[in-house]
Write a protein that holds these residues in place. Structure first.
Motif, mmCIF file in Angstrom:
data_model
loop_
_atom_site.group_PDB
_atom_site.id
_atom_site.type_symbol
_atom_site.label_atom_id
_atom_site.label_comp_id
_atom_site.label_asym_id
_atom_site.label_seq_id
_atom_site.Cartn_x
_atom_site.Cartn_y
_atom_site.Cartn_z
ATOM 1 N N LYS A 7 42.539 -51.183 27.094
ATOM 2 C CA LYS A 7 41.729 -51.941 26.138
ATOM 3 C C LYS A 7 40.809 -52.879 26.911
ATOM 4 O O LYS A 7 41.252 -53.727 27.678
ATOM 5 C CB LYS A 7 42.622 -52.728 25.178
ATOM 6 N N LEU A 8 39.507 -52.679 26.737
ATOM 7 C CA LEU A 8 38.512 -53.531 27.387
ATOM 8 C C LEU A 8 38.086 -54.590 26.391
ATOM 9 O O LEU A 8 37.459 -54.291 25.373
ATOM 10 C CB LEU A 8 37.309 -52.699 27.838
ATOM 11 N N GLY A 9 38.436 -55.845 26.683
ATOM 12 C CA GLY A 9 38.157 -56.937 25.767
ATOM 13 C C GLY A 9 36.682 -57.069 25.435
ATOM 14 O O GLY A 9 35.826 -57.013 26.326
ATOM 15 N N GLY A 10 36.390 -57.251 24.151
ATOM 16 C CA GLY A 10 35.003 -57.387 23.736
ATOM 17 C C GLY A 10 34.323 -58.613 24.294
ATOM 18 O O GLY A 10 33.092 -58.631 24.433
ATOM 19 N N SER A 11 35.125 -59.637 24.643
ATOM 20 C CA SER A 11 34.529 -60.847 25.207
ATOM 21 C C SER A 11 33.902 -60.591 26.568
ATOM 22 O O SER A 11 33.036 -61.356 27.015
ATOM 23 C CB SER A 11 35.582 -61.957 25.323
ATOM 24 N N THR A 12 34.292 -59.502 27.244
ATOM 25 C CA THR A 12 33.663 -59.176 28.536
ATOM 26 C C THR A 12 32.201 -58.791 28.366
ATOM 27 O O THR A 12 31.441 -58.807 29.333
ATOM 28 C CB THR A 12 34.403 -58.032 29.240
ATOM 29 N N SER A 13 31.798 -58.459 27.126
ATOM 30 C CA SER A 13 30.407 -58.047 26.898
ATOM 31 C C SER A 13 29.426 -59.176 27.159
ATOM 32 O O SER A 13 28.242 -58.937 27.403
ATOM 33 C CB SER A 13 30.233 -57.549 25.459
ATOM 34 N N ARG A 14 29.912 -60.406 27.115
ATOM 35 C CA ARG A 14 29.048 -61.567 27.312
ATOM 36 C C ARG A 14 29.078 -62.079 28.756
ATOM 37 O O ARG A 14 28.420 -63.056 29.082
ATOM 38 C CB ARG A 14 29.498 -62.705 26.383
ATOM 39 N N GLU A 15 29.863 -61.426 29.600
ATOM 40 C CA GLU A 15 30.093 -61.925 30.957
ATOM 41 C C GLU A 15 29.609 -60.927 32.003
ATOM 42 O O GLU A 15 29.445 -59.736 31.724
ATOM 43 C CB GLU A 15 31.597 -62.187 31.164
ATOM 44 N N ILE A 34 39.906 -45.362 26.744
ATOM 45 C CA ILE A 34 39.422 -46.741 26.617
ATOM 46 C C ILE A 34 39.381 -47.139 25.143
ATOM 47 O O ILE A 34 38.815 -46.427 24.309
ATOM 48 C CB ILE A 34 38.025 -46.895 27.243
ATOM 49 N N VAL A 35 39.993 -48.278 24.846
ATOM 50 C CA VAL A 35 39.932 -48.873 23.516
ATOM 51 C C VAL A 35 39.006 -50.084 23.599
ATOM 52 O O VAL A 35 39.270 -51.013 24.370
ATOM 53 C CB VAL A 35 41.325 -49.308 23.033
ATOM 54 N N PRO A 36 37.926 -50.122 22.839
ATOM 55 C CA PRO A 36 37.018 -51.268 22.884
ATOM 56 C C PRO A 36 37.553 -52.432 22.062
ATOM 57 O O PRO A 36 38.163 -52.244 21.008
ATOM 58 C CB PRO A 36 35.734 -50.714 22.243
ATOM 59 N N GLY A 37 37.335 -53.648 22.556
ATOM 60 C CA GLY A 37 37.632 -54.825 21.747
ATOM 61 C C GLY A 37 36.525 -55.069 20.728
ATOM 62 O O GLY A 37 35.540 -54.336 20.666
ATOM 63 N N GLY A 38 36.707 -56.114 19.945
ATOM 64 C CA GLY A 38 35.699 -56.454 18.946
ATOM 65 C C GLY A 38 34.691 -57.467 19.425
ATOM 66 O O GLY A 38 33.506 -57.400 19.106
ATOM 67 N N GLY A 39 35.158 -58.425 20.241
ATOM 68 C CA GLY A 39 34.281 -59.417 20.854
ATOM 69 C C GLY A 39 33.363 -60.123 19.886
ATOM 70 O O GLY A 39 33.768 -60.511 18.780
ATOM 71 N N PRO A 40 32.102 -60.306 20.260
ATOM 72 C CA PRO A 40 31.155 -61.034 19.418
ATOM 73 C C PRO A 40 30.907 -60.343 18.078
ATOM 74 O O PRO A 40 30.555 -60.998 17.093
ATOM 75 C CB PRO A 40 29.880 -61.078 20.261
ATOM 76 N N PHE A 41 31.127 -59.044 18.027
ATOM 77 C CA PHE A 41 30.921 -58.316 16.779
ATOM 78 C C PHE A 41 32.018 -58.662 15.768
ATOM 79 O O PHE A 41 31.755 -58.843 14.584
ATOM 80 C CB PHE A 41 30.873 -56.816 17.065
ATOM 81 N N ALA A 42 33.256 -58.781 16.243
ATOM 82 C CA ALA A 42 34.347 -59.217 15.370
ATOM 83 C C ALA A 42 34.210 -60.696 15.022
ATOM 84 O O ALA A 42 34.562 -61.111 13.908
ATOM 85 C CB ALA A 42 35.691 -58.946 16.038
ATOM 86 N N ASP A 43 33.715 -61.492 15.967
ATOM 87 C CA ASP A 43 33.481 -62.918 15.678
ATOM 88 C C ASP A 43 32.508 -63.071 14.508
ATOM 89 O O ASP A 43 32.646 -63.980 13.682
ATOM 90 C CB ASP A 43 32.925 -63.631 16.909
ATOM 91 N N ALA A 44 31.528 -62.188 14.445
ATOM 92 C CA ALA A 44 30.565 -62.236 13.344
ATOM 93 C C ALA A 44 31.245 -61.935 12.011
ATOM 94 O O ALA A 44 30.897 -62.512 10.975
ATOM 95 C CB ALA A 44 29.429 -61.242 13.603
ATOM 96 N N ALA A 61 38.560 -53.800 7.896
ATOM 97 C CA ALA A 61 37.683 -52.632 8.047
ATOM 98 C C ALA A 61 36.438 -52.987 8.857
ATOM 99 O O ALA A 61 36.003 -52.215 9.734
ATOM 100 C CB ALA A 61 37.299 -52.091 6.681
ATOM 101 N N MET A 62 35.857 -54.143 8.576
ATOM 102 C CA MET A 62 34.662 -54.567 9.303
ATOM 103 C C MET A 62 34.979 -54.817 10.780
ATOM 104 O O MET A 62 34.166 -54.503 11.667
ATOM 105 C CB MET A 62 34.090 -55.828 8.678
ATOM 106 N N ALA A 63 36.166 -55.382 11.065
ATOM 107 C CA ALA A 63 36.543 -55.657 12.448
ATOM 108 C C ALA A 63 36.765 -54.364 13.229
ATOM 109 O O ALA A 63 36.443 -54.285 14.421
ATOM 110 C CB ALA A 63 37.795 -56.527 12.487
ATOM 111 N N VAL A 64 37.325 -53.350 12.569
ATOM 112 C CA VAL A 64 37.474 -52.045 13.226
ATOM 113 C C VAL A 64 36.095 -51.458 13.547
ATOM 114 O O VAL A 64 35.867 -50.909 14.632
ATOM 115 C CB VAL A 64 38.297 -51.093 12.348
ATOM 116 N N LEU A 65 35.168 -51.614 12.619
ATOM 117 C CA LEU A 65 33.804 -51.154 12.877
ATOM 118 C C LEU A 65 33.143 -51.980 13.986
ATOM 119 O O LEU A 65 32.293 -51.467 14.729
ATOM 120 C CB LEU A 65 32.981 -51.215 11.596
ATOM 121 N N ALA A 66 33.543 -53.253 14.096
ATOM 122 C CA ALA A 66 33.041 -54.081 15.206
ATOM 123 C C ALA A 66 33.485 -53.504 16.545
ATOM 124 O O ALA A 66 32.733 -53.536 17.530
ATOM 125 C CB ALA A 66 33.534 -55.523 15.049
#
Length: 217
Positions: A7-15, A34-44, A61-66
């Protein structure tokens, strides 16, 4: 074919470590999913739920789509070797197995599987960490590696201690299957990750397994 679930944390997308991790995973010598995290998309999604007041079911459902949004970012940023990208988006177990058999690395697009699964709670207690644990169980994988944008963990930790500090989500212990080795990696592991993965090993540290106790907490 068994594979390590990463699982690659979505927060890494900002770093700065984000592209480093993606490039490192693309060089892995061992089979990975690889399982993607939600990161900024889930934060939204969280922010929108607080503002608009929709249900946890809709937010889930929205967080899974994130997670799928971050998956597309991962696929967009991957390095290309020999004219063919190694990472490939997949939506089902047959697609995962076909990708692994071809020597490629599946990046899970989870909506088709996760939103139809009756054993996944529709709650913020179940985030991408728990979904990665769920997938590891379905794949009968032996190892789950969680790549975090935090280094607040050590070999002395258990899933419970990490849940208590908010490093793992509240539903993680009940989703982690018996017999699956849990590993965590953080920003300090990124620089050496490419060479480690290319040699067939995994970065990070092994976390003590105590699921039988954790499920009662």
């Amino acid at each position: 074919m068994k594979a390590v679930v990463v699982k690659l944390g979505g927060s890494t997308s900002r770093e700065a470590q984000g592209p480093v991790w993606i490039a490192a995973l693309a060089k892995a010598a061992l089979p990975l999913v690889i399982v993607p995290g939600g990161g900024p998309f889930a934060d939204a999604v969280r922010a929108a739920q607080a503002d608009m007041g929709f249900s946890d079911r809709a937010a889930h459902a929205m967080a899974v789509l994130a997670m799928e949004q971050f998956a597309h970012l991962i696929l967009d940023e991957q390095p290309v070797a020999d004219g063919r990208p190694r990472l490939v988006g997949v939506r089902s177990f047959p697609e995962m197995q076909a990708a692994l058999a071809a020597g490629r690395i599946p990046v899970w697009l989870p909506s088709c599987m996760a939103l139809e699964a009756h054993d996944i709670r529709e709650s913020w207690d179940v985030t991408s960490d728990s979904l990665a644990a769920w997938l590891a169980g379905k794949l009968t994988g032996q190892t789950l590696l969680l790549i975090k944008q935090s280094g607040d963990f050590s070999e002395g930790d258990t899933a419970v201690s990490l849940m208590q500090r908010g490093i793992l989500d509240a539903g993680f212990a009940e989703m982690l299957p018996q017999g699956v080795e849990l590993r965590l990696a953080g920003p300090n592991d990124a620089p050496a990750a490419a060479s480690i993965l290319a040699s067939g090993r995994l970065p990070g540290v092994a976390i003590k397994s105590a699921q039988a106790v954790e499920r009662t907490v």
